[in-house]
Structure formats: C-alpha cells, structure tokens
Design an enzyme around this catalytic site. Structure first.
Site, PDB file in Angstrom:
ATOM      1  N   CYS A 142       0.832  -1.209   0.000  1.00 25.89           N
ATOM      2  CA  CYS A 142       0.000   0.000   0.000  1.00 25.89           C
ATOM      3  C   CYS A 142       0.870   1.265   0.000  1.00 25.89           C
ATOM      4  O   CYS A 142       1.603   1.497  -0.941  1.00 25.89           O
ATOM      5  CB  CYS A 142      -0.987  -0.031   1.153  1.00 25.89           C
ATOM      6  SG  CYS A 142      -2.394   1.103   0.868  1.00 25.89           S
ATOM      7  N   LYS A 163     -12.243   8.342  -1.826  1.00 25.99           N
ATOM      8  CA  LYS A 163     -11.338   7.277  -1.431  1.00 25.99           C
ATOM      9  C   LYS A 163     -11.802   5.938  -1.994  1.00 25.99           C
ATOM     10  O   LYS A 163     -13.001   5.648  -2.038  1.00 25.99           O
ATOM     11  CB  LYS A 163     -11.281   7.209   0.099  1.00 25.99           C
ATOM     12  CG  LYS A 163     -10.442   6.075   0.647  1.00 25.99           C
ATOM     13  CD  LYS A 163     -10.489   6.056   2.171  1.00 25.99           C
ATOM     14  CE  LYS A 163      -9.695   4.898   2.743  1.00 25.99           C
ATOM     15  NZ  LYS A 163      -9.728   4.873   4.224  1.00 25.99           N
ATOM     16  N   SER A 192      -8.100   0.112   0.098  1.00 30.31           N
ATOM     17  CA  SER A 192      -8.379   1.188   1.051  1.00 30.31           C
ATOM     18  C   SER A 192      -7.313   2.258   0.876  1.00 30.31           C
ATOM     19  O   SER A 192      -6.298   2.259   1.572  1.00 30.31           O
ATOM     20  CB  SER A 192      -8.381   0.652   2.486  1.00 30.31           C
ATOM     21  OG  SER A 192      -8.643   1.680   3.415  1.00 30.31           O
ATOM     22  N   HIS A 235      -4.976  -4.959  -0.249  1.00 26.33           N
ATOM     23  CA  HIS A 235      -4.755  -5.432   1.125  1.00 26.33           C
ATOM     24  C   HIS A 235      -5.283  -6.861   1.295  1.00 26.33           C
ATOM     25  O   HIS A 235      -6.254  -7.096   2.008  1.00 26.33           O
ATOM     26  CB  HIS A 235      -5.457  -4.510   2.121  1.00 26.33           C
ATOM     27  CG  HIS A 235      -4.739  -3.228   2.357  1.00 26.33           C
ATOM     28  ND1 HIS A 235      -3.594  -3.139   3.121  1.00 26.33           N
ATOM     29  CD2 HIS A 235      -4.999  -1.974   1.912  1.00 26.33           C
ATOM     30  CE1 HIS A 235      -3.181  -1.881   3.155  1.00 26.33           C
ATOM     31  NE2 HIS A 235      -4.004  -1.161   2.430  1.00 26.33           N
ATOM     32  N   GLU A 237      -4.073  -9.027   3.003  1.00 27.00           N
ATOM     33  CA  GLU A 237      -3.831  -9.471   4.381  1.00 27.00           C
ATOM     34  C   GLU A 237      -4.932  -9.031   5.338  1.00 27.00           C
ATOM     35  O   GLU A 237      -4.936  -9.438   6.513  1.00 27.00           O
ATOM     36  CB  GLU A 237      -2.479  -8.924   4.862  1.00 27.00           C
ATOM     37  CG  GLU A 237      -2.483  -7.488   5.352  1.00 27.00           C
ATOM     38  CD  GLU A 237      -2.583  -6.447   4.240  1.00 27.00           C
ATOM     39  OE1 GLU A 237      -2.683  -5.249   4.551  1.00 27.00           O
ATOM     40  OE2 GLU A 237      -2.551  -6.836   3.050  1.00 27.00           O
ATOM     41  N   ARG A 249     -14.869   4.157  11.934  1.00 27.95           N
ATOM     42  CA  ARG A 249     -13.964   5.192  12.439  1.00 27.95           C
ATOM     43  C   ARG A 249     -14.180   6.506  11.700  1.00 27.95           C
ATOM     44  O   ARG A 249     -14.288   7.575  12.313  1.00 27.95           O
ATOM     45  CB  ARG A 249     -12.523   4.718  12.270  1.00 27.95           C
ATOM     46  CG  ARG A 249     -11.455   5.724  12.674  1.00 27.95           C
ATOM     47  CD  ARG A 249     -10.138   5.392  12.008  1.00 27.95           C
ATOM     48  NE  ARG A 249     -10.231   5.472  10.554  1.00 27.95           N
ATOM     49  CZ  ARG A 249      -9.368   4.917   9.715  1.00 27.95           C
ATOM     50  NH1 ARG A 249      -8.347   4.212  10.168  1.00 27.95           N
ATOM     51  NH2 ARG A 249      -9.524   5.047   8.402  1.00 27.95           N
TER      52      ARG A 249
END
Length: 307
Positions: A142, A163, A192, A235, A237, A249
């Site tokens: 990333c 985003k 992300s 991502h 993972e 969040r």
C-alpha cells in the site's frame, strides 16, 4: 515445498512448465536449508493488528521463518505502548549491518501527504537504499508500495477522490507467473486508499512489470523485472472486519465516508461482511516467500550484497 523426482523423469519438464517447483534427487542431495530471515518495517499506527495480519500470512508454510520488526526513530508511535516497541522492535541502527532474505514495508495513513513532508521520509529512504545491498526481495504494501515506486523509479502518486474503499475484482496480466501459482483468472481483494498510479506510468518504466489490475481500482500489483521488488497496492492481508472498522472510524469523525464497495451484503453496514479474498491473500504471500525468497535467495545471506 518442492517435490523431489529422479533427474530424467519425463513429467519433470511438464511440471516445470506449469511453474511447479521440481527438485531433482541430485540437487536434493546437496541442498542445505537454513531459516529464512524476514524484516517487517511496520509503519501502521495499529501495530499489533498489522503484526498479526502479516504473521498470519507468513505462517502458512512449512518453511522456518525468523521474523523481526523494525520501527522508525524519527517518529514515535502514538497508538502503541512504548514497552511493546522496546521489547519487540528494532531500529535501523540495530539492523543496518545485517542481511535479510525478505523485507516487508507496510502501509501508513499518509494518503494526502507529500513524501518529502513525511516526518520519517529521510529514514525510509535510507532503509530502501540499504535494502538494495542487504535484502534479497522486498514486499512493498500500500503506502509502502507508493513510496517504493517513487523512491526507486520516480513514479509519483496522485490523489484519488473519493477514497477507494471496498472489495474489487482484479485480473491477472501474467497468469504463468509464479507469483500467481494457484490463483483463479480473477481474484477479489480489499482496497483502502485515496491515491493511485496509472498503468501508463508503470508501462513506461522498462524495469517494471504490471502484474494485476482492476477495471475500477486500477493498478494493483507491480513487480520489478529482476524480481527483487514487489509492489502491492491492495490489502489481501486484511481481516474480515478491517474495512468495517475503518468505515465506522471515519463515520465517527464526521467524514461522511461512502459505504465500502461490494463489502457488506446488500450494501447494508448492519450485515456482516462475507470474506472472498482470504485464499488469494494466502496464495500471494506464500508464493512470495516460496518463489521470490526461498527458491532464489543465496544460502550465505551475505552474498545478497553482490546480487
């Protein structure tokens, strides 16, 4: 692990053409095995979460892997207890004379920050330069991938608004690559990020190879042609709830985020996400360790300096 066969077995050539690693009995008799050394430069604020995600991926192999964690000294983490860092993390001064089979450089929440304005940019550059002579293969993840593309090849990121957040379908551009051993022709992966690089930027760099991309998410996996550098913008993972926690969040901060794409069933945040990327994630990390680290790293790790 490789399969061992007789030197002249006819099936050997067929299997090797399918990117299946076949070891002849001649080579097996002379093979020495040692633990692989992997260093993880963890730039994420939630360090323990990231540690767990990466170790989970590295653990699904019969190879013995020694993992060490690295922190920056030019920026002090505000989200991880100092005692944890002191006990489990090293600094660059601690490792600069050592050699490693693999290095992982994680992401960081720095989407809209220019590289030169990052508090620890000079330190990151020093580590990336050091890696050329002290690491056999580096896995940039990333923001770490964007930083690596910029430092090594001068490829600049650009902002992506809104985003990119969600689960996206990706296609393989080199299906025969060992990196994608066991992959389906398309795979799903979490994204992300609020930055991107274009396929034209990658294709215009003769030392890079575009490995996977998405019609929506764009460039996703890039590799240097010498296989010493891997740049992964997705991502694989991530845990099942990582995007959910990020979404909640950002909502709590009043940022009015979009619901992550293709993540919640019926786009309903009250429903539990269905994981459809875990197997691809395991394959990616296992293939990296197997084909780009274990199979090619020198037995005397100090010989990395001469590669």
């Amino acid at each position: 692990m490789p399969i061992k066969v007789k030197q002249n077995l006819p099936a050997r050539d067929i299997l090797e053409n399918e990117n299946i690693f076949v070891m002849t009995d001649t080579r097996a008799m002379t093979q020495d095995i040692r633990p692989l050394k992997v260093l993880v430069l963890n730039l994420m604020p939630t360090k323990i979460v990231t540690e767990t995600q990466i170790l989970r991926k590295l653990s699904n192999t019969p190879l013995q892997i020694e993992v060490e964690f690295l922190q920056t000294v030019t920026y002090q983490s505000q989200h991880t207890d100092e005692s944890h860092l002191n006990e489990f993390y090293k600094t660059f001064d601690d490792v600069k004379d050592d050699y490693y089979d693999g290095l992982v450089i994680t992401g960081a929440p720095l989407d809209f920050v220019d590289y030169e304005d990052v508090d620890y940019w000079d330190e990151i550059c020093e580590i990336m330069e050091w890696s050329k002579k002290h690491v056999h293969c580096t896995f940039h993840l990333c923001w770490g991938a964007f930083a690596g593309l910029y430092y090594h090849y001068g490829i600049r990121k650009r902002d992506r608004i809104p985003k990119l957040s969600g689960i996206y379908e990706h296609k393989l551009l080199n299906k025969k690559s060992p990196l994608f051993r066991g992959f389906d022709d398309v795979f799903y992966a979490p994204q992300s990020r609020a930055t991107e690089v274009t396929r034209e930027q990658i294709l215009n760099e003769p030392e890079l190879e575009l490995m996977a991309e998405s019609d929506i998410a764009g460039v996703t996996i890039v590799k240097s042609k010498d296989s010493r550098q891997l740049f992964v913008l997705c991502h694989l993972e991530y845990d099942a709830d990582t995007l959910k926690l990020e979404y909640e969040r950002d909502k709590a901060k009043g940022m009015n985020p979009e619901v992550p794409y293709n993540y919640f069933p019926d786009d309903d945040p009250t429903k539990e996400p269905v994981v459809n990327w875990r197997s691809a994630g395991q394959l990616l990390w296992t293939n990296w360790i197997n084909y780009y680290v274990y199979q090619t790293t020198p037995y005397d790790i100090k010989e990395v300096e001469n590669e």
